[in-house]
Design an enzyme around this catalytic site. Structure first.
Site, PDB file in Angstrom:
ATOM      1  N   ASN A  65       0.819  -1.177   0.157  1.00 47.13           N
ATOM      2  CA  ASN A  65      -0.027  -0.036   0.191  1.00 47.13           C
ATOM      3  C   ASN A  65       0.825   1.355   0.037  1.00 47.13           C
ATOM      4  O   ASN A  65       1.515   1.447   1.051  1.00 47.13           O
ATOM      5  CB  ASN A  65      -0.853  -0.210   1.339  1.00 47.13           C
ATOM      6  CG  ASN A  65      -1.808   1.047   1.441  1.00 47.13           C
ATOM      7  OD1 ASN A  65      -1.899   2.323   0.563  1.00 47.13           O
ATOM      8  ND2 ASN A  65      -2.570   1.123   2.210  1.00 47.13           N
ATOM      9  N   ARG A 105      -2.704  -2.356  -3.326  1.00 43.50           N
ATOM     10  CA  ARG A 105      -4.052  -1.484  -2.990  1.00 43.50           C
ATOM     11  C   ARG A 105      -3.537  -0.384  -4.240  1.00 43.50           C
ATOM     12  O   ARG A 105      -2.625   0.450  -4.191  1.00 43.50           O
ATOM     13  CB  ARG A 105      -3.873  -0.734  -1.877  1.00 43.50           C
ATOM     14  CG  ARG A 105      -5.179   0.140  -1.696  1.00 43.50           C
ATOM     15  CD  ARG A 105      -5.171   0.565  -0.272  1.00 43.50           C
ATOM     16  NE  ARG A 105      -6.200   1.380  -0.199  1.00 43.50           N
ATOM     17  CZ  ARG A 105      -6.337   2.717   0.838  1.00 43.50           C
ATOM     18  NH1 ARG A 105      -5.518   2.598   1.679  1.00 43.50           N
ATOM     19  NH2 ARG A 105      -7.269   3.540   0.790  1.00 43.50           N
ATOM     20  N   HIS A 152     -12.209   4.228  -1.065  1.00 40.36           N
ATOM     21  CA  HIS A 152     -12.234   3.589   0.142  1.00 40.36           C
ATOM     22  C   HIS A 152     -12.950   2.227   0.203  1.00 40.36           C
ATOM     23  O   HIS A 152     -13.298   1.717   0.990  1.00 40.36           O
ATOM     24  CB  HIS A 152     -12.780   4.420   1.478  1.00 40.36           C
ATOM     25  CG  HIS A 152     -11.927   5.349   2.022  1.00 40.36           C
ATOM     26  ND1 HIS A 152     -12.366   6.722   2.045  1.00 40.36           N
ATOM     27  CD2 HIS A 152     -10.497   5.494   2.027  1.00 40.36           C
ATOM     28  CE1 HIS A 152     -11.398   7.410   2.522  1.00 40.36           C
ATOM     29  NE2 HIS A 152     -10.382   6.777   2.540  1.00 40.36           N
ATOM     30  N   ARG A 185      -7.764  17.500   3.640  1.00 42.43           N
ATOM     31  CA  ARG A 185      -8.466  17.452   2.636  1.00 42.43           C
ATOM     32  C   ARG A 185      -9.538  18.562   2.927  1.00 42.43           C
ATOM     33  O   ARG A 185     -10.311  18.105   3.741  1.00 42.43           O
ATOM     34  CB  ARG A 185      -8.797  16.382   1.780  1.00 42.43           C
ATOM     35  CG  ARG A 185      -7.392  15.999   0.994  1.00 42.43           C
ATOM     36  CD  ARG A 185      -7.791  14.304   0.458  1.00 42.43           C
ATOM     37  NE  ARG A 185      -7.234  13.221   1.109  1.00 42.43           N
ATOM     38  CZ  ARG A 185      -7.324  12.017   0.917  1.00 42.43           C
ATOM     39  NH1 ARG A 185      -8.320  11.989   0.294  1.00 42.43           N
ATOM     40  NH2 ARG A 185      -6.709  11.102   1.785  1.00 42.43           N
ATOM     41  N   GLU A 229      -8.017  -3.212   5.369  1.00 42.57           N
ATOM     42  CA  GLU A 229      -7.970  -3.236   3.629  1.00 42.57           C
ATOM     43  C   GLU A 229      -6.783  -4.116   3.042  1.00 42.57           C
ATOM     44  O   GLU A 229      -6.987  -4.674   2.084  1.00 42.57           O
ATOM     45  CB  GLU A 229      -7.614  -1.758   3.372  1.00 42.57           C
ATOM     46  CG  GLU A 229      -8.630  -0.819   3.626  1.00 42.57           C
ATOM     47  CD  GLU A 229      -8.176   0.708   3.832  1.00 42.57           C
ATOM     48  OE1 GLU A 229      -7.188   0.894   4.600  1.00 42.57           O
ATOM     49  OE2 GLU A 229      -8.468   1.508   3.166  1.00 42.57           O
TER      50      GLU A 229
END
Ligand code: AMP
Length: 389
Positions: free
Chosen positions: A8, A90, A178, A238, A376
């Protein structure tokens, strides 16, 4: 023992996990090479949490992601006994083409490189380790798992922006992100809360990146994220949803460059920009500065608004699931968010919430409030294993 490496890769860090493969993937170790190009440091822990490595490197020794991948590869070859059978990655963007994980070859990689403009800050970092491994070990199977795939069954109505159709054809759509986290949590619900798994569920992935997803029958039907990872909820740095007119103003009236606007919206906004203190909710909760409280108020307010719109998309709400760094670890934030769902009949149980139990709602609550830690990397390992049989 055969193993799968899960990668990742972000802009300044490379996270990885190694899984033994047998009946299913079993986590053996996890690590992170952070500070790439600044103050590189490799830290690795075993599945029991025991430290296996903590090495600082000279800045010039690990200037970029391909070198970081080589450093990690060297450590694994030297210290790890398993035989690497495959690598799962990922990857943030599967574009309009990929609605599921894909085995990587030169042609696939070229196609994924075409999506760089859709995710200029994430996609190049995700692809750099793939390229590095492909060049060095072309025989090693690599699988790309996308953050967009889980949302690819959104309706046409949900995935369009109200701009002329030709832009949709060009790829300007609401993708949602996500997805690996939502897919994992949605699958986990079948195990831990089967009574709601097929119902109307909102999952709130609240970490340094934050979004929410409306899931019905185990499938994503709406997401707060759209074309890029900027939309929806305010995040650590963000901005979240913003009137596009603000961007026009910054460009035309303030004469900011596109690069400056990008920096502002991705790196200097959100909790950090609003508080002027930090992007970390732990620090904001501890701070006595009113700006910290204000940033958190805004975050909770926006979560409440978006939860309402997702509940509308679902036609009601059976369960609201907290996950990722903030969702999994912060009882005060969960309590504040749950209070915003009171109009839907949600009632949080303070003691259960403090204890971080799976179900933190009262028996009378009309909405089950659940805490489900995400994984994940495990999702990537499962996909990689499934694809390679
Ligand atoms: P993630 O991106 O999922 O790793 O989440 C990282 C974020 O989770 C951090 O930036 C923190 O804001 C937040 N976080 C982690 N632990 C806690 C905690 N105990 N309380 C509040 N926020 C937390």
């Amino acid at each position: 023992m055969d193993t799968i490496l899960v990668v990742n890769a972000g802009s300044s860090s490379l996270k990885f996990e190694v899984f033994a493969i047998g009946d299913g993937p079993r986590k053996l170790l996890r690590g992170q090479l952070e500070g790439i190009g600044t103050a590189p440091r490799l830290r690795i822990k075993g599945s029991d949490g025991q430290a296996l490595a903590d090495q600082a490197h000279a800045q010039s020794d690990v200037p970029d992601l391909p070198t970081a991948m080589r450093v990690v590869g060297a450590w694994l070859r030297e210290r790890h006994e398993g035989r690497l059978a495959a690598v799962g990655h990922r990857v943030v963007h599967g574009g309009p083409d990929y609605d599921r994980p894909v085995l990587i070859d030169e042609e696939v990689l070229t196609r994924l490189e075409r999506y760089v403009p859709l995710a200029p800050l994430h996609q190049p970092n995700n692809l750099a380790p793939i390229r590095a491994i492909l060049d060095r070990r072309p025989d090693l199977p690599q699988v790309a798992c996308f953050d967009t795939s889980f949302h690819r069954e959104h309706s046409q109505v949900a995935s369009h922006y109200a701009i002329p159709e030709r832009f949709y054809a060009e790829g300007i759509r609401r993708y949602g992100f996500h997805g690996l986290s939502y897919e994992y949590v949605s699958g986990k619900l079948r195990e831990v809360a089967p009574q709601v798994a097929d119902g109307r569920v909102v999952v709130a992935h609240l970490g340094s990146g934050a979004s929410m997803c409306a899931i019905f029958g185990g499938k994503s039907i709406e997401s707060t994220l759209g074309f890029t990872a900027l939309d929806g909820l305010p995040m650590g740095t963000r901005c979240g949803q913003i009137d596009p007119g603000v961007i026009l103003y910054l460009l035309q009236q303030r004469r900011m460059t596109a690069q400056e606007v990008q920096e502002l919206l991705y790196k200097d906004s959100g909790l950090k920009g609003l508080s002027g203190i930090s992007n970390d909710v732990r620090m904001l909760l501890q701070s006595k500065d009113p700006r910290a409280a204000f940033a958190l108020d805004h975050f909770v307010h926006r979560i409440g608004l978006h939860a309402g719109s997702l509940a509308a998309a679902l036609g009601g709400l059976d369960a609201f699931v907290f996950t990722a760094g903030i969702g999994e670890n912060s009882p005060p934030m969960r309590a504040r968010i749950a209070a915003r769902l009171a109009w839907l009949g949600a009632r949080i149980d303070p003691a259960r919430n403090l204890a971080g139990e799976l179900d933190v709602s009262t028996p009378e609550s009309k909405v089950r409030l659940l805490v489900v830690p995400t994984d994940e990397e495990l999702m990537v390992a499962r996909h990689t294993l499934a694809l390679l049989g």
